[in-house]
Design a protein around this motif. Structure first.
Motif, PDB file in Angstrom:
ATOM      1  N   THR A  85       0.788  -1.138   0.080  1.00 12.94           N
ATOM      2  CA  THR A  85      -0.022  -0.050  -0.114  1.00 12.94           C
ATOM      3  C   THR A  85       0.673   1.171  -0.057  1.00 12.94           C
ATOM      4  O   THR A  85       1.740   1.440   0.779  1.00 12.94           O
ATOM      5  CB  THR A  85      -0.981  -0.011   1.474  1.00 12.94           C
ATOM      6  OG1 THR A  85      -1.767  -1.050   1.159  1.00 12.94           O
ATOM      7  CG2 THR A  85      -1.688   1.099   1.240  1.00 12.94           C
ATOM      8  N   LEU A  86       0.679   2.000  -0.960  1.00 15.06           N
ATOM      9  CA  LEU A  86       1.403   3.362  -0.970  1.00 15.06           C
ATOM     10  C   LEU A  86       0.367   4.328  -0.450  1.00 15.06           C
ATOM     11  O   LEU A  86      -0.819   4.547  -0.635  1.00 15.06           O
ATOM     12  CB  LEU A  86       1.871   3.725  -2.488  1.00 15.06           C
ATOM     13  CG  LEU A  86       2.139   5.284  -2.789  1.00 15.06           C
ATOM     14  CD1 LEU A  86       3.494   5.481  -2.066  1.00 15.06           C
ATOM     15  CD2 LEU A  86       2.119   5.402  -4.248  1.00 15.06           C
ATOM     16  N   ARG A  87       0.687   5.380   0.579  1.00 11.03           N
ATOM     17  CA  ARG A  87      -0.020   5.959   0.969  1.00 11.03           C
ATOM     18  C   ARG A  87       0.615   7.496   1.043  1.00 11.03           C
ATOM     19  O   ARG A  87       1.911   7.898   1.317  1.00 11.03           O
ATOM     20  CB  ARG A  87      -0.140   5.844   2.896  1.00 11.03           C
ATOM     21  CG  ARG A  87      -0.853   4.652   3.036  1.00 11.03           C
ATOM     22  CD  ARG A  87      -0.919   4.257   4.516  1.00 11.03           C
ATOM     23  NE  ARG A  87      -1.347   2.846   4.799  1.00 11.03           N
ATOM     24  CZ  ARG A  87      -2.427   2.245   4.841  1.00 11.03           C
ATOM     25  NH1 ARG A  87      -3.498   3.180   4.794  1.00 11.03           N
ATOM     26  NH2 ARG A  87      -2.679   1.047   5.081  1.00 11.03           N
ATOM     27  N   LEU A  88      -0.302   8.697   0.595  1.00 12.25           N
ATOM     28  CA  LEU A  88       0.033  10.118   0.506  1.00 12.25           C
ATOM     29  C   LEU A  88      -0.798  10.438   1.804  1.00 12.25           C
ATOM     30  O   LEU A  88      -2.026  10.624   1.482  1.00 12.25           O
ATOM     31  CB  LEU A  88      -0.265  10.381  -0.830  1.00 12.25           C
ATOM     32  CG  LEU A  88       0.506   9.671  -1.842  1.00 12.25           C
ATOM     33  CD1 LEU A  88       0.017   9.862  -3.485  1.00 12.25           C
ATOM     34  CD2 LEU A  88       1.939   9.724  -1.975  1.00 12.25           C
ATOM     35  N   GLN A  89       0.042  11.413   2.471  1.00 12.19           N
ATOM     36  CA  GLN A  89      -0.511  12.190   3.519  1.00 12.19           C
ATOM     37  C   GLN A  89      -0.531  13.876   3.510  1.00 12.19           C
ATOM     38  O   GLN A  89       0.850  13.977   3.616  1.00 12.19           O
ATOM     39  CB  GLN A  89      -0.160  11.798   4.898  1.00 12.19           C
ATOM     40  CG  GLN A  89      -0.875  12.585   5.999  1.00 12.19           C
ATOM     41  CD  GLN A  89      -0.597  12.065   7.363  1.00 12.19           C
ATOM     42  OE1 GLN A  89       0.330  11.533   7.404  1.00 12.19           O
ATOM     43  NE2 GLN A  89      -1.145  12.489   8.395  1.00 12.19           N
ATOM     44  N   PHE A  95       3.046  -2.943   4.128  1.00 11.80           N
ATOM     45  CA  PHE A  95       2.898  -4.314   3.749  1.00 11.80           C
ATOM     46  C   PHE A  95       3.055  -5.178   4.935  1.00 11.80           C
ATOM     47  O   PHE A  95       3.489  -5.031   6.113  1.00 11.80           O
ATOM     48  CB  PHE A  95       3.297  -4.737   2.563  1.00 11.80           C
ATOM     49  CG  PHE A  95       4.946  -4.876   2.646  1.00 11.80           C
ATOM     50  CD1 PHE A  95       5.517  -5.887   2.957  1.00 11.80           C
ATOM     51  CD2 PHE A  95       5.723  -3.614   2.299  1.00 11.80           C
ATOM     52  CE1 PHE A  95       6.839  -6.010   3.187  1.00 11.80           C
ATOM     53  CE2 PHE A  95       7.097  -3.668   2.590  1.00 11.80           C
ATOM     54  CZ  PHE A  95       7.707  -5.027   2.995  1.00 11.80           C
ATOM     55  N   ARG A  96       2.146  -6.317   4.826  1.00 10.94           N
ATOM     56  CA  ARG A  96       2.434  -7.586   5.630  1.00 10.94           C
ATOM     57  C   ARG A  96       2.826  -8.694   5.192  1.00 10.94           C
ATOM     58  O   ARG A  96       2.839  -8.936   4.167  1.00 10.94           O
ATOM     59  CB  ARG A  96       0.811  -7.657   6.452  1.00 10.94           C
ATOM     60  CG  ARG A  96       0.463  -6.703   7.204  1.00 10.94           C
ATOM     61  CD  ARG A  96      -1.197  -6.668   7.274  1.00 10.94           C
ATOM     62  NE  ARG A  96      -1.552  -5.525   7.915  1.00 10.94           N
ATOM     63  CZ  ARG A  96      -2.134  -4.524   7.123  1.00 10.94           C
ATOM     64  NH1 ARG A  96      -2.107  -4.594   5.800  1.00 10.94           N
ATOM     65  NH2 ARG A  96      -2.803  -3.362   7.639  1.00 10.94           N
ATOM     66  N   VAL A  97       3.502  -9.600   6.155  1.00 10.48           N
ATOM     67  CA  VAL A  97       4.168 -10.763   5.607  1.00 10.48           C
ATOM     68  C   VAL A  97       3.815 -11.746   6.617  1.00 10.48           C
ATOM     69  O   VAL A  97       4.069 -11.882   7.824  1.00 10.48           O
ATOM     70  CB  VAL A  97       5.723 -10.528   5.614  1.00 10.48           C
ATOM     71  CG1 VAL A  97       6.376 -12.080   5.394  1.00 10.48           C
ATOM     72  CG2 VAL A  97       6.329  -9.401   4.587  1.00 10.48           C
ATOM     73  N   GLY A  98       3.051 -12.840   6.124  1.00  9.70           N
ATOM     74  CA  GLY A  98       2.564 -13.749   6.774  1.00  9.70           C
ATOM     75  C   GLY A  98       3.532 -15.036   6.707  1.00  9.70           C
ATOM     76  O   GLY A  98       4.318 -15.210   5.707  1.00  9.70           O
ATOM     77  N   ILE A  99       3.713 -15.826   7.918  1.00 12.06           N
ATOM     78  CA  ILE A  99       5.222 -16.636   7.796  1.00 12.06           C
ATOM     79  C   ILE A  99       4.660 -18.053   8.033  1.00 12.06           C
ATOM     80  O   ILE A  99       3.568 -18.304   8.821  1.00 12.06           O
ATOM     81  CB  ILE A  99       5.868 -16.362   9.103  1.00 12.06           C
ATOM     82  CG1 ILE A  99       6.392 -14.626   9.136  1.00 12.06           C
ATOM     83  CG2 ILE A  99       7.144 -17.231   9.479  1.00 12.06           C
ATOM     84  CD1 ILE A  99       6.907 -14.256  10.474  1.00 12.06           C
TER      85      ILE A  99
END
Length: 330
Positions: free
Chosen positions: A212-216, A302-306
């Motif tokens: 996910t790219l987020r721009l604030q 991002f998330r990494v499932g192990i």
């Protein structure tokens, strides 16, 4: 969520809508099926040592592995609903903003480098369809021009990110960063805490991709509320990663994470450009404060499932996500 009026940054022009424009969405609605959901089926519980916050060097700032130029090239192709660079800072032939009108124009000016901090987002593109029509005219954007709603802008940004996988593109470089930098360190941590027996033992990692790219943008009164990702159906066997793409010293904004579940002792990560923050966002609350600066904050997460601790076949009933998982094996 809004802040109290007396806490708004002076001169804030983003005072309604979401704090950030993001390239993916994950929502969790009510579902009766959740009552009988047994949850993810795993072969163990993620070790406590893997839940600690850690900073990992993943690319060299201004080097060949720097992700920011690829993201700048991506944003240079953006629809006006996403945003653009002011005419004074865009490269030749790129779409930019005509100051004072909110209308895009083609620039013939040139500059050697685009800075993500200068990327401007129309306030209407952070608002719902109802609020977008009521957006107040700002010095850069005017309501009623080509700026759309947050759903329009988010969908457009998501498409841009998802398609940028050619050599030299953002996703291509993201995959290289994972394979060469981030995942080897993650595996070393698993070996060190005894979760993986040997360095030679292969293990699968389930990567949220695209990230996910987020721009604030700022100055803004909007912020990301304290939350844990368990609320949105994320599993205990996932590790969160957050990478700042703009200097927190310029925007004054950093990810803040509590040290243990429900302690509420939020602390800034102090991550620098080129570092990834690893933390257990499923259980630990985290937040992002308002951007009081005139610069735009950019980050990816991002998330990494192990493997062993993550069930790739499970998703919480009622959840919706517009990203997939890519499997890497090391």
């Amino acid at each position: 969520a809004p802040m109290e009026h007396d806490s708004w940054p002076a001169g804030a022009k983003y005072v309604t809508g979401d704090a950030t424009l993001r390239s993916s969405a994950h929502s969790a609605g009510y579902s009766k099926a959740r009552k009988t959901d047994r949850g993810p089926v795993t072969q163990g519980v993620l070790p406590d040592a893997m839940r600690n916050l850690e900073l990992i060097d993943v690319f060299v700032k201004d080097g060949e592995t720097d992700l920011r130029p690829a993201i700048a090239r991506l944003l240079a192709r953006a629809d006006p609903a996403i945003g653009a660079w002011p005419c004074t800072s865009v490269a030749q032939t790129d779409t930019c903003l005509k100051r004072g009108s909110g209308s895009p124009e083609t620039s013939t000016r040139s500059c050697p480098k685009k800075h993500l901090e200068d990327f401007a987002i129309p306030p209407a593109s952070l608002a719902s369809a109802k609020r977008a029509a009521l957006c107040v005219t700002s010095s850069t954007w005017v309501a009623g021009t080509k700026a759309g709603t947050i759903m329009d802008a988010q969908a457009s940004l998501a498409q841009l990110v998802a398609q940028d996988d050619a050599p030299g593109g953002f996703l291509f470089m993201f995959d290289e960063m994972l394979e060469k930098k981030l995942l080897p360190v993650l595996k070393q941590r698993l070996v060190a805490c005894g979760a993986v027996g040997l360095e030679t033992t292969k293990i699968k990692f389930y990567i949220q991709r695209p990230p996910t790219l987020r721009l604030q943008p700022g100055p803004s009164s909007r912020y990301v509320r304290p939350h844990r990702d368990h609320e949105y159906g994320h599993q205990d066997g996932e590790i969160n990663f957050w990478l700042p793409l703009t200097d927190p010293r310029e925007t004054g904004v950093d990810l803040e994470v509590e040290s243990a579940p429900d302690l509420g002792d939020f602390a800034r990560t102090n991550a620098a450009i080129g570092q990834a923050v690893a933390f257990h966002g499923t259980s630990k609350k985290h937040k992002v404060g308002p951007n009081a600066s005139h610069a735009t904050r950019a980050s990816i997460d991002f998330r990494v499932g192990i493997e062993t601790y993550f069930d790739p076949k499970w998703s919480m009933a009622g959840t919706k996500a517009d990203h997939d998982r890519k499997v890497f094996e090391l």
